[in-house]
Scaffold this motif. Structure first.
Motif, mmCIF file in Angstrom:
data_model
loop_
_atom_site.group_PDB
_atom_site.id
_atom_site.type_symbol
_atom_site.label_atom_id
_atom_site.label_comp_id
_atom_site.label_asym_id
_atom_site.label_seq_id
_atom_site.Cartn_x
_atom_site.Cartn_y
_atom_site.Cartn_z
ATOM 1 N N PHE A 53 0.840 -1.189 0.000
ATOM 2 C CA PHE A 53 0.000 0.000 0.000
ATOM 3 C C PHE A 53 0.878 1.242 0.000
ATOM 4 N N LYS A 54 0.501 2.219 -0.776
ATOM 5 C CA LYS A 54 1.180 3.501 -0.793
ATOM 6 C C LYS A 54 0.168 4.567 -1.199
ATOM 7 N N GLU A 55 0.490 5.805 -0.918
ATOM 8 C CA GLU A 55 -0.413 6.882 -1.279
ATOM 9 C C GLU A 55 -0.409 7.070 -2.792
ATOM 10 N N VAL A 56 -1.570 7.022 -3.394
ATOM 11 C CA VAL A 56 -1.689 7.199 -4.839
ATOM 12 C C VAL A 56 -2.823 8.171 -5.118
ATOM 13 N N GLU A 57 -2.776 8.764 -6.288
ATOM 14 C CA GLU A 57 -3.818 9.707 -6.677
ATOM 15 C C GLU A 57 -5.112 8.972 -6.969
ATOM 16 N N TYR A 58 -6.216 9.462 -6.412
ATOM 17 C CA TYR A 58 -7.519 8.830 -6.627
ATOM 18 C C TYR A 58 -8.028 9.102 -8.036
ATOM 19 N N ARG A 59 -8.439 8.052 -8.720
ATOM 20 C CA ARG A 59 -9.032 8.179 -10.045
ATOM 21 C C ARG A 59 -9.926 6.971 -10.284
ATOM 22 N N LYS A 60 -11.110 7.220 -10.809
ATOM 23 C CA LYS A 60 -12.023 6.117 -11.087
ATOM 24 C C LYS A 60 -11.523 5.293 -12.272
ATOM 25 N N PRO A 61 -11.694 3.971 -12.208
ATOM 26 C CA PRO A 61 -11.210 3.096 -13.289
ATOM 27 C C PRO A 61 -12.198 3.008 -14.455
ATOM 28 N N LEU A 62 -12.566 4.158 -15.005
ATOM 29 C CA LEU A 62 -13.575 4.169 -16.070
ATOM 30 C C LEU A 62 -13.057 3.555 -17.363
ATOM 31 N N HIS A 63 -11.767 3.280 -17.407
ATOM 32 C CA HIS A 63 -11.214 2.642 -18.608
ATOM 33 C C HIS A 63 -11.565 1.157 -18.674
ATOM 34 N N ILE A 64 -11.962 0.568 -17.530
ATOM 35 C CA ILE A 64 -12.350 -0.847 -17.570
ATOM 36 C C ILE A 64 -13.717 -1.110 -16.933
ATOM 37 N N LEU A 65 -14.176 -0.236 -16.041
ATOM 38 C CA LEU A 65 -15.449 -0.441 -15.366
ATOM 39 C C LEU A 65 -16.457 0.632 -15.763
ATOM 40 N N THR A 66 -17.742 0.268 -15.718
ATOM 41 C CA THR A 66 -18.789 1.248 -15.948
ATOM 42 C C THR A 66 -18.912 2.135 -14.706
ATOM 43 N N ARG A 67 -19.647 3.237 -14.836
ATOM 44 C CA ARG A 67 -19.832 4.123 -13.691
ATOM 45 C C ARG A 67 -20.549 3.400 -12.546
ATOM 46 N N ARG A 68 -21.527 2.577 -12.877
ATOM 47 C CA ARG A 68 -22.238 1.832 -11.843
ATOM 48 C C ARG A 68 -21.307 0.838 -11.161
ATOM 49 N N GLU A 69 -20.456 0.173 -11.917
ATOM 50 C CA GLU A 69 -19.502 -0.771 -11.335
ATOM 51 C C GLU A 69 -18.515 -0.044 -10.435
ATOM 52 N N CYS A 70 -18.148 1.185 -10.794
ATOM 53 C CA CYS A 70 -17.271 1.995 -9.935
ATOM 54 C C CYS A 70 -17.958 2.285 -8.604
ATOM 55 N N GLU A 71 -19.255 2.574 -8.657
ATOM 56 C CA GLU A 71 -20.010 2.832 -7.431
ATOM 57 C C GLU A 71 -20.061 1.586 -6.551
ATOM 58 N N VAL A 72 -20.305 0.441 -7.179
ATOM 59 C CA VAL A 72 -20.359 -0.822 -6.438
ATOM 60 C C VAL A 72 -18.995 -1.127 -5.814
ATOM 61 N N LEU A 73 -17.926 -0.910 -6.576
ATOM 62 C CA LEU A 73 -16.570 -1.159 -6.073
ATOM 63 C C LEU A 73 -16.260 -0.285 -4.870
ATOM 64 N N GLN A 74 -16.676 0.971 -4.918
ATOM 65 C CA GLN A 74 -16.448 1.872 -3.788
ATOM 66 C C GLN A 74 -17.202 1.393 -2.543
ATOM 67 N N LEU A 75 -18.434 0.963 -2.717
ATOM 68 C CA LEU A 75 -19.221 0.490 -1.583
ATOM 69 C C LEU A 75 -18.674 -0.833 -1.037
ATOM 70 N N MET A 76 -18.107 -1.664 -1.903
ATOM 71 C CA MET A 76 -17.427 -2.869 -1.437
ATOM 72 C C MET A 76 -16.268 -2.484 -0.524
ATOM 73 N N THR A 77 -15.518 -1.457 -0.909
ATOM 74 C CA THR A 77 -14.396 -0.978 -0.103
ATOM 75 C C THR A 77 -14.877 -0.421 1.225
ATOM 76 N N ASP A 78 -16.057 0.185 1.219
ATOM 77 C CA ASP A 78 -16.632 0.737 2.448
ATOM 78 C C ASP A 78 -17.137 -0.337 3.394
ATOM 79 N N GLY A 79 -17.081 -1.605 2.957
ATOM 80 C CA GLY A 79 -17.492 -2.702 3.819
ATOM 81 C C GLY A 79 -18.945 -3.094 3.688
ATOM 82 N N TYR A 80 -19.613 -2.637 2.620
ATOM 83 C CA TYR A 80 -21.024 -2.945 2.443
ATOM 84 C C TYR A 80 -21.215 -4.364 1.902
ATOM 85 N N SER A 81 -22.222 -5.054 2.412
ATOM 86 C CA SER A 81 -22.609 -6.351 1.866
ATOM 87 C C SER A 81 -23.405 -6.122 0.587
#
Length: 237
Positions: A162-190
């Motif tokens: 782990f290291k500090e990196v610039e935040y950027r959404k992975p829109l080059h491979i994921l849809t906007r909805r998938e980005c939202e789901v990925l963020q909520l997964m990181t937040d610990g949501y079931s």
């Protein structure tokens, strides 16, 4: 381990609380490809039961009288290195999961889990993947980021990756909805919580998670979250 017939997953339950064990068994028995082949209420029984029944996955309680789940897991994997152990615990502190994973366990699941989480965890671990309860994943990642932000812990965090990196959404491979789901997964949501937050069905959430794992070329949601943080695709909040 012997090859499971028709992709069935053979399980052993080790927990000293009979009522809890019966509840878990009832959930597992509802899955046609799961078979609970033995049960025990003490960590000392684990090696004997594994030797006699050759399971694919052992569900192990972390707190038991006598030999606790941590010691039992360590002893079990030393004797049967290919054994996959899924820890069941009431503790969501990251120190517990870190300690347990060092013994060679393949997963860590909180006892507050719902039936879907239990089934998903067993399937992931049974396939050779790793599963950490979303709530614990979030706590674990926060601890790593805390280490990375301090001089004393920076070296430890760097070793983890782990290291500090610039935040950027992975829109080059994921849809906007998938980005939202990925963020909520990181937040610990079931999956259920993600569905409620985004106003979509749990089935739709599962489809999104499956697409995310495939696009990221990872085996499970834990790997997806860890890789996303390393790449700066999500925020740890």
């Amino acid at each position: 381990m012997q090859e499971s017939i028709d992709n069935n997953i053979r399980l052993i339950l080790i927990d000293d609380h009979q009522l809890f064990r019966e509840g878990v068994k009832r959930i597992l028995d509802m899955e046609p490809n799961f078979e609970v082949v033995a049960e025990g209420d003490d960590g000392d029984e684990a090696i004997k039961l594994v030797e006699e029944n050759d399971p694919d996955v052992v569900l192990m309680d972390i707190n038991m009288p006598g030999t606790n789940g941590v010691e039992a897991t360590r002893n079990l994997i030393e004797t049967f290195p290919e054994t996959k152990v899924l820890i069941l615990s009431i503790h969501d502190d990251e120190t517990y999961v870190t300690h347990v994973l060092k013994t060679g366990a393949s997963g860590y699941l909180l006892k507050e889990m719902d039936a879907d989480a239990l089934i998903e965890a067993v399937k992931v671990v049974g396939r050779g993947g790793a599963y950490i309860h979303p709530k614990v994943t979030h706590n674990l990642i926060n601890e790593y980021r805390r280490l990375a932000s301090g001089d004393e812990g920076a070296e430890d965090a760097a070793e983890i990756g782990f290291k500090e990196v610039e935040y950027r959404k992975p829109l080059h491979i994921l849809t906007r909805r998938e980005c939202e789901v990925l963020q909520l997964m990181t937040d610990g949501y079931s999956n259920r919580m993600i569905g409620e937050t985004l106003y979509i069905s749990e089935k739709t959430v599962k489809n999104h998670v499956s697409n995310i794992l495939q696009k990221m070329n990872v085996n499970d949601r834990t790997q997806a979250v860890v890789e996303s943080i390393k790449k700066g695709w999500v925020k740890v909040r």
